[in-house]
Scaffold this motif. Structure first.
Motif, PDB file in Angstrom:
ATOM      1  N   VAL A   1       0.838  -1.185   0.000  1.00 51.75           N
ATOM      2  CA  VAL A   1       0.000   0.000   0.000  1.00 51.75           C
ATOM      3  C   VAL A   1       0.879   1.242   0.000  1.00 51.75           C
ATOM      4  CG1 VAL A   1      -1.963  -1.148   1.098  1.00 51.75           C
ATOM      5  CG2 VAL A   1      -0.245  -0.100   2.523  1.00 51.75           C
ATOM      6  N   GLU A   2       0.307   2.345  -0.341  1.00 56.51           N
ATOM      7  CA  GLU A   2       1.088   3.587  -0.408  1.00 56.51           C
ATOM      8  C   GLU A   2       1.077   4.380   0.898  1.00 56.51           C
ATOM      9  OE1 GLU A   2       1.558   5.421  -4.698  1.00 56.51           O
ATOM     10  OE2 GLU A   2      -0.514   5.515  -4.017  1.00 56.51           O
ATOM     11  N   ARG A   3       0.012   4.234   1.689  1.00 59.67           N
ATOM     12  CA  ARG A   3      -0.100   5.006   2.924  1.00 59.67           C
ATOM     13  C   ARG A   3      -0.431   4.104   4.104  1.00 59.67           C
ATOM     14  NH1 ARG A   3      -4.636   8.427   0.973  1.00 59.67           N
ATOM     15  NH2 ARG A   3      -4.263   7.569  -1.049  1.00 59.67           N
ATOM     16  N   GLN A   4       0.017   4.504   5.272  1.00 58.30           N
ATOM     17  CA  GLN A   4      -0.226   3.745   6.505  1.00 58.30           C
ATOM     18  C   GLN A   4      -1.727   3.548   6.741  1.00 58.30           C
ATOM     19  OE1 GLN A   4       2.215   2.336   8.329  1.00 58.30           O
ATOM     20  NE2 GLN A   4       0.746   1.453   9.731  1.00 58.30           N
ATOM     21  N   THR A   5      -2.523   4.553   6.375  1.00 58.21           N
ATOM     22  CA  THR A   5      -3.967   4.451   6.586  1.00 58.21           C
ATOM     23  C   THR A   5      -4.601   3.360   5.732  1.00 58.21           C
ATOM     24  OG1 THR A   5      -4.323   6.217   4.962  1.00 58.21           O
ATOM     25  CG2 THR A   5      -4.214   6.866   7.277  1.00 58.21           C
ATOM     26  N   GLN A   6      -3.991   3.022   4.589  1.00 61.81           N
ATOM     27  CA  GLN A   6      -4.519   1.968   3.722  1.00 61.81           C
ATOM     28  C   GLN A   6      -4.229   0.580   4.285  1.00 61.81           C
ATOM     29  OE1 GLN A   6      -2.338   3.169   0.252  1.00 61.81           O
ATOM     30  NE2 GLN A   6      -4.108   4.238  -0.619  1.00 61.81           N
ATOM     31  N   LYS A   7      -3.212   0.479   5.098  1.00 63.61           N
ATOM     32  CA  LYS A   7      -2.815  -0.808   5.660  1.00 63.61           C
ATOM     33  C   LYS A   7      -3.946  -1.422   6.481  1.00 63.61           C
ATOM     34  CE  LYS A   7       1.097  -2.845   8.095  1.00 63.61           C
ATOM     35  NZ  LYS A   7       2.391  -2.598   8.699  1.00 63.61           N
ATOM     36  N   VAL A  45       4.081  -0.896   3.667  1.00 60.22           N
ATOM     37  CA  VAL A  45       3.828   0.465   3.196  1.00 60.22           C
ATOM     38  C   VAL A  45       5.039   0.927   2.394  1.00 60.22           C
ATOM     39  CG1 VAL A  45       3.364   2.854   3.850  1.00 60.22           C
ATOM     40  CG2 VAL A  45       2.361   0.979   5.184  1.00 60.22           C
ATOM     41  N   THR A  46       4.818   1.230   1.120  1.00 63.69           N
ATOM     42  CA  THR A  46       5.867   1.762   0.249  1.00 63.69           C
ATOM     43  C   THR A  46       5.306   3.000  -0.454  1.00 63.69           C
ATOM     44  OG1 THR A  46       6.721  -0.463  -0.141  1.00 63.69           O
ATOM     45  CG2 THR A  46       7.448   1.254  -1.657  1.00 63.69           C
ATOM     46  N   PRO A  47       5.674   4.194   0.027  1.00 65.08           N
ATOM     47  CA  PRO A  47       5.133   5.420  -0.561  1.00 65.08           C
ATOM     48  C   PRO A  47       5.426   5.535  -2.062  1.00 65.08           C
ATOM     49  CG  PRO A  47       6.268   5.881   1.492  1.00 65.08           C
ATOM     50  CD  PRO A  47       6.569   4.458   1.137  1.00 65.08           C
ATOM     51  N   ASN A  48       4.421   5.968  -2.795  1.00 64.81           N
ATOM     52  CA  ASN A  48       4.511   6.255  -4.237  1.00 64.81           C
ATOM     53  C   ASN A  48       4.924   5.058  -5.094  1.00 64.81           C
ATOM     54  OD1 ASN A  48       3.779   9.009  -3.890  1.00 64.81           O
ATOM     55  ND2 ASN A  48       5.852   9.411  -3.185  1.00 64.81           N
ATOM     56  N   TRP A  49       4.611   3.840  -4.683  1.00 64.11           N
ATOM     57  CA  TRP A  49       5.011   2.674  -5.476  1.00 64.11           C
ATOM     58  C   TRP A  49       4.317   2.644  -6.827  1.00 64.11           C
ATOM     59  CZ3 TRP A  49       1.515  -0.911  -7.152  1.00 64.11           C
ATOM     60  CH2 TRP A  49       0.299  -0.995  -6.486  1.00 64.11           C
TER      61      TRP A  49
END
Length: 68
Positions: A1-7, A45-49
Protein backbone atom coordinates in the motif's frame (compact mmCIF):
# COMPACT_ATOMS: atom_id res chain seq x y z
CA UNK A 1 0.00 0.00 0.00
CA UNK A 2 1.09 3.59 -0.41
CA UNK A 3 -0.10 5.01 2.92
CA UNK A 4 -0.23 3.75 6.51
CA UNK A 5 -3.97 4.45 6.59
CA UNK A 6 -4.52 1.97 3.72
CA UNK A 7 -2.82 -0.81 5.66
CA UNK A 8 -5.72 -1.10 8.09
CA UNK A 9 -8.17 -1.40 5.22
CA UNK A 10 -6.25 -4.32 3.72
CA UNK A 11 -5.83 -6.07 7.08
CA UNK A 12 -9.46 -5.51 8.10
CA UNK A 13 -11.12 -5.68 11.49
CA UNK A 14 -9.08 -8.00 13.72
CA UNK A 15 -7.19 -9.23 10.64
CA UNK A 16 -10.32 -10.68 9.05
CA UNK A 17 -9.81 -9.40 5.52
CA UNK A 18 -6.18 -10.49 5.36
CA UNK A 19 -7.05 -13.89 6.83
CA UNK A 20 -9.82 -14.45 4.27
CA UNK A 21 -7.50 -13.42 1.45
CA UNK A 22 -4.78 -15.76 2.72
CA UNK A 23 -7.12 -18.73 3.08
CA UNK A 24 -8.56 -18.31 -0.41
CA UNK A 25 -5.10 -17.82 -1.95
CA UNK A 26 -3.71 -20.87 -0.13
CA UNK A 27 -6.62 -23.04 -1.29
CA UNK A 28 -6.14 -21.91 -4.89
CA UNK A 29 -2.38 -22.57 -4.71
CA UNK A 30 -2.91 -26.00 -3.18
CA UNK A 31 -5.38 -26.85 -5.93
CA UNK A 32 -2.97 -25.66 -8.62
CA UNK A 33 0.14 -27.39 -7.23
CA UNK A 34 -1.77 -30.40 -5.87
CA UNK A 35 0.12 -30.31 -2.56
CA UNK A 36 -0.03 -28.56 0.81
CA UNK A 37 1.17 -24.94 0.85
CA UNK A 38 2.30 -22.72 3.73
CA UNK A 39 1.51 -19.12 2.86
CA UNK A 40 3.03 -16.28 4.87
CA UNK A 41 1.72 -12.80 4.16
CA UNK A 42 2.37 -9.25 5.29
CA UNK A 43 1.28 -5.76 4.30
CA UNK A 44 4.07 -3.31 3.58
CA UNK A 45 3.83 0.47 3.20
CA UNK A 46 5.87 1.76 0.25
CA UNK A 47 5.13 5.42 -0.56
CA UNK A 48 4.51 6.25 -4.24
CA UNK A 49 5.01 2.67 -5.48
CA UNK A 50 2.40 3.21 -8.21
CA UNK A 51 4.61 5.90 -9.77
CA UNK A 52 7.80 3.80 -9.68
CA UNK A 53 8.33 1.81 -12.91
CA UNK A 54 10.79 -0.60 -11.27
CA UNK A 55 8.37 -1.46 -8.47
CA UNK A 56 5.45 -1.81 -10.89
CA UNK A 57 7.49 -4.26 -12.93
CA UNK A 58 8.54 -6.14 -9.77
CA UNK A 59 4.89 -6.48 -8.72
CA UNK A 60 3.90 -7.83 -12.14
CA UNK A 61 2.65 -4.69 -13.85
CA UNK A 62 5.17 -4.07 -16.66
CA UNK A 63 4.97 -0.95 -18.81
CA UNK A 64 1.98 0.54 -16.98
CA UNK A 65 3.86 3.72 -16.17
CA UNK A 66 4.23 4.54 -19.88
CA UNK A 67 1.46 6.48 -21.59
CA UNK A 68 0.26 4.90 -24.83
Amino acid sequence: VERQTQKGIIIGKQGGALKTLGIEARIALEHFFKKKIFLAQHVKVTPNWRKNALLLNKFGYPNLSKKT
